[in-house]
Write a protein that holds these residues in place. Structure first.
Motif, PDB file in Angstrom:
ATOM      1  N   GLY A  67      10.405  44.839  27.487  1.00 25.41           N
ATOM      2  CA  GLY A  67       9.136  44.611  28.380  1.00 25.41           C
ATOM      3  C   GLY A  67       8.492  45.968  28.652  1.00 25.41           C
ATOM      4  N   GLU A  68       8.690  46.926  28.260  1.00 21.17           N
ATOM      5  CA  GLU A  68       8.088  48.266  28.293  1.00 21.17           C
ATOM      6  C   GLU A  68       6.690  48.182  27.454  1.00 21.17           C
ATOM      7  N   ARG A  69       5.411  48.678  27.906  1.00 19.21           N
ATOM      8  CA  ARG A  69       4.362  48.489  27.242  1.00 19.21           C
ATOM      9  C   ARG A  69       4.299  50.133  26.540  1.00 19.21           C
TER      10      ARG A  69
ATOM     11  N   ASP B  61      -2.048  47.816  22.210  1.00 20.54           N
ATOM     12  CA  ASP B  61      -1.432  47.498  23.390  1.00 20.54           C
ATOM     13  C   ASP B  61      -0.074  46.671  23.187  1.00 20.54           C
ATOM     14  N   GLY B  62       0.897  47.525  23.225  1.00 17.01           N
ATOM     15  CA  GLY B  62       2.200  47.026  22.627  1.00 17.01           C
ATOM     16  C   GLY B  62       3.218  46.630  23.648  1.00 17.01           C
ATOM     17  N   THR B  63       4.102  45.503  23.447  1.00 16.75           N
ATOM     18  CA  THR B  63       5.138  45.141  24.318  1.00 16.75           C
ATOM     19  C   THR B  63       6.311  45.155  23.710  1.00 16.75           C
TER      20      THR B  63
ATOM     21  N   ARG C  95       1.039  39.473  19.715  1.00 19.93           N
ATOM     22  CA  ARG C  95       1.765  39.146  20.931  1.00 19.93           C
ATOM     23  C   ARG C  95       2.129  37.461  20.792  1.00 19.93           C
TER      24      ARG C  95
ATOM     25  N   ARG D 124      -3.217  51.269  24.705  1.00 16.42           N
ATOM     26  CA  ARG D 124      -3.857  50.122  25.238  1.00 16.42           C
ATOM     27  C   ARG D 124      -5.234  50.124  24.888  1.00 16.42           C
TER      28      ARG D 124
ATOM     29  N   ASP E 213       3.770  42.319  19.792  1.00 11.81           N
ATOM     30  CA  ASP E 213       5.002  42.330  19.999  1.00 11.81           C
ATOM     31  C   ASP E 213       5.630  43.414  18.858  1.00 11.81           C
TER      32      ASP E 213
ATOM     33  N   ASN F   8       2.721  56.763  21.837  1.00 15.36           N
ATOM     34  CA  ASN F   8       1.485  56.816  22.880  1.00 15.36           C
ATOM     35  C   ASN F   8       0.361  57.153  22.009  1.00 15.36           C
TER      36      ASN F   8
ATOM     37  N   ALA G 148      -3.403  43.471  21.114  1.00 15.05           N
ATOM     38  CA  ALA G 148      -1.922  43.119  21.848  1.00 15.05           C
ATOM     39  C   ALA G 148      -0.827  42.707  20.934  1.00 15.05           C
TER      40      ALA G 148
END
Length: 325
Positions: free
Chosen positions: A69-71, A50-52, A109, A75, A81, A45, A79
């Motif tokens: 798929g969880e963020r 902004d991770g996926t 990402r 944020r 992965d 946190n 972005a």
């Protein structure tokens, strides 16, 4: 940006290592894994990204957190992965053995392969053999090529492989070839990484988890090594699962670029139990603990080791994994 994010990731894997290390030798791999998973999810946190999650604890209906798929992150950053194995070596910790790690790989990402939780055939090598071998070749051909490139006889070549019943045929071939074999009880990621370390291991072959293959690819790209893979789906259901995750040809040969992309990838790990590369969590007097971590980035090829001393208890004696580093 890179150095700041690396430090943030180190704090995350340190938290997971501190929590899961408490279960070392207690015979409870599920509790060890849960402790690491909760710690990573909680500490994510605070990371400026902004991770996926593209590789984690499973699909949404299988995992309450760190699911595919969880963020994750606050944020307020790039972005990314994220591939994560909160505890690489759950049975290793449960049985008090060596080389358990908490691992995160991150890339822009769209870079990391969405690897389903199934077996992957793999071949990992260090810098001297990178680009010189092919997973398509029969094992005797691969061994002959490797020996020739390295200027060794077959009897001086060392190959590591997980000690599993499914590998009986491969192990028989290796024995017949005359190479040395290092049989691994656990640690699929570490087995691949050893080809880039002063471990004496020249090749790592066999099948293991596909998610671990992607994590290993991230590390090997940072270290100048190479891994090739091929998914091994079992039955139509797993083939369809591959396709749902964007893998149109589940039987295709996967290069390192297929697994971690062509952009920069970061690899961070903290030792949970003692190992040849990273030390495990070590308790110190005065409610303190020591952790040992590594941070690598493929663009710079820099490998940084981080030794941290943590204050592990608050005034009530409760473990405080949000300790300073």
């Amino acid at each position: 940006m890179e150095s700041q994010m690396a430090l943030e990731f180190v704090r995350v894997t340190e938290a997971a290592a501190l929590q899961s290390a408490q279960w070392t030798g207690r015979g409870d791999k599920n509790s060890a894994d849960e402790a690491a998973t909760v710690a990573i999810r909680t500490h994510f946190n605070a990371v400026s990204m902004d991770g996926t999650v593209v590789i984690g604890e499973g699909e949404m209906d299988e995992a309450p957190m760190l699911y595919i798929g969880e963020r994750v992150g606050n944020r307020r950053g790039p972005a990314m992965d994220i591939a994560v194995d909160p505890l690489e070596g759950t049975e290793t910790v449960a049985n008090g053995l060596n080389n358990a790690l908490s691992v995160i790989a991150a890339a822009p990402r769209g870079s990391l392969l969405h690897a389903p939780d199934m077996y992957m055939q793999k071949m990992a090598v260090g810098p001297a053999l990178a680009g010189k071998l092919s997973l398509e070749d029969p094992i005797p051909t691969t061994l002959s090529k490797a020996a020739r490139v390295l200027g060794k006889s077959l009897s001086d070549l060392t190959v590591s492989i997980l000690d599993r019943t499914r590998h009986a045929g491969i192990i028989k071939l290796l024995r017949e070839s005359g190479v040395r074999i290092k049989l691994l009880g656990h640690g699929d990621v570490m087995g691949a990484l050893e080809t880039c370390l002063d471990s004496g291991v020249d090749l790592h072959i066999g099948s293991g988890g596909a998610p671990e293959g992607v994590l290993a690819a991230a590390a090997l790209k940072c270290m100048g090594g190479e891994i090739q893979g091929r998914l091994l789906p079992h039955g139509e259901e797993e083939i369809e699962r591959c396709k749902r995750m964007g893998i149109t040809d589940p039987g295709a040969l996967l290069s390192m670029d297929d697994m971690v992309g062509r952009q920069g990838v970061m690899f961070v790990a903290t030792g949970v139990t003692p190992g040849e590369w990273l030390q495990g969590v070590r308790s110190l007097p005065g409610h303190r603990a020591e952790t040992h971590s590594v941070v690598m980035h493929s663009e710079t090829k820099t490998i940084r080791f981080v030794r941290s001393i943590h204050h592990t208890a608050d005034s009530s004696g409760t473990l405080a994994v949000a300790a300073s580093s």
